[in-house]
Design an enzyme around this catalytic site. Sequence first.
Site, mmCIF file in Angstrom:
data_model
loop_
_atom_site.group_PDB
_atom_site.id
_atom_site.type_symbol
_atom_site.label_atom_id
_atom_site.label_comp_id
_atom_site.label_asym_id
_atom_site.label_seq_id
_atom_site.Cartn_x
_atom_site.Cartn_y
_atom_site.Cartn_z
ATOM 1 N N LYS A 10 17.445 52.387 98.255
ATOM 2 C CA LYS A 10 18.788 52.662 98.771
ATOM 3 C C LYS A 10 18.857 54.112 99.233
ATOM 4 O O LYS A 10 18.082 54.971 98.801
ATOM 5 C CB LYS A 10 19.850 52.390 97.701
ATOM 6 C CG LYS A 10 19.753 53.285 96.439
ATOM 7 C CD LYS A 10 20.382 54.655 96.575
ATOM 8 C CE LYS A 10 20.187 55.507 95.334
ATOM 9 N NZ LYS A 10 20.628 56.911 95.545
ATOM 10 N N ASP A 136 23.154 53.258 88.583
ATOM 11 C CA ASP A 136 22.929 52.679 89.913
ATOM 12 C C ASP A 136 22.525 51.203 89.863
ATOM 13 O O ASP A 136 22.487 50.540 90.905
ATOM 14 C CB ASP A 136 21.823 53.453 90.660
ATOM 15 C CG ASP A 136 22.303 54.790 91.205
ATOM 16 O OD1 ASP A 136 23.530 55.024 91.214
ATOM 17 O OD2 ASP A 136 21.448 55.591 91.616
#
Length: 283
Positions: A10, A136
């Site tokens: 990401k 996350d």
Amino acid sequence: MEIMEKAPAKINLGLDIMGKRLDGYHELSMIMVSVDLNDYVILSELPDGRIEFESNSHRMPHNHKNDVYKAVRLVKERYGITAGVKIRLEKTIPICAGLGGGSSDAAATLRALNQLWDLRLSKEELIDLAFEIGSDVPYCLEGGCAWIGGKGEVVELLPTKLSSWVVLVKPKFGVSTRTIFKEIEPETISRVDIDGLKAAILADDYEGMLASMGNSLEDITIKKRPFIQKIKDKMLEAGADVALMTGSGPTVFALCPTEKRANRVMNSMKGFCQEVYKVRLLS
């Protein structure tokens, strides 16, 4: 039975630190998007309760210090699973790079275990497990483009048709997220217009997105590692639309509207840093 799950990296299009919470965590407001740089997690059941881990990366610890192992142990303990599991982690995403590799690997492991042991866990149950591993990990369960709030447990997927080529540059050194967060001073840290960024993304407004992007942690990390600024400057000189540090660093990404421009940026960086990747957004 063998289960294989893809674990994409990401990048942070925007990262804002809203302040310090009473529970000691920082209040986050972020927009993340997946890119097509992937690890792969391959799981198969063992009959004797062992957790057997192997990886193509010599830097991965083979115990509770890696997030994949944590995910397996957490699920076994939470749901009383007596069977064991063999894990093969194929690493491509750089380690300690701000690209969420460990978090994505853990999320892929949770998805795989849900299938392997037919646990039938709901999205909410998976998110609860994910947050126990890392802030996350809840986002990484689904990936794509999303706004993340709270401590990381609030995830709102953002439908968008925005697309771009992305050049990732990882310098030789790594950065400890924990170390960077210890130095945050909410009163003086740079702020990012996440609301404006979110609105631009939802409107598929590429120029508006570029204008609103930012990372509150850049000043802290760049002060420790000035070479990151040199990477940013060089990418912009080569024609990137924007160059921004992702997460707590040290990886910098550039957005480019065409593959030709991305190739130019990538070629300009190859002699500057060893780890350079050309990928696409997975929004």
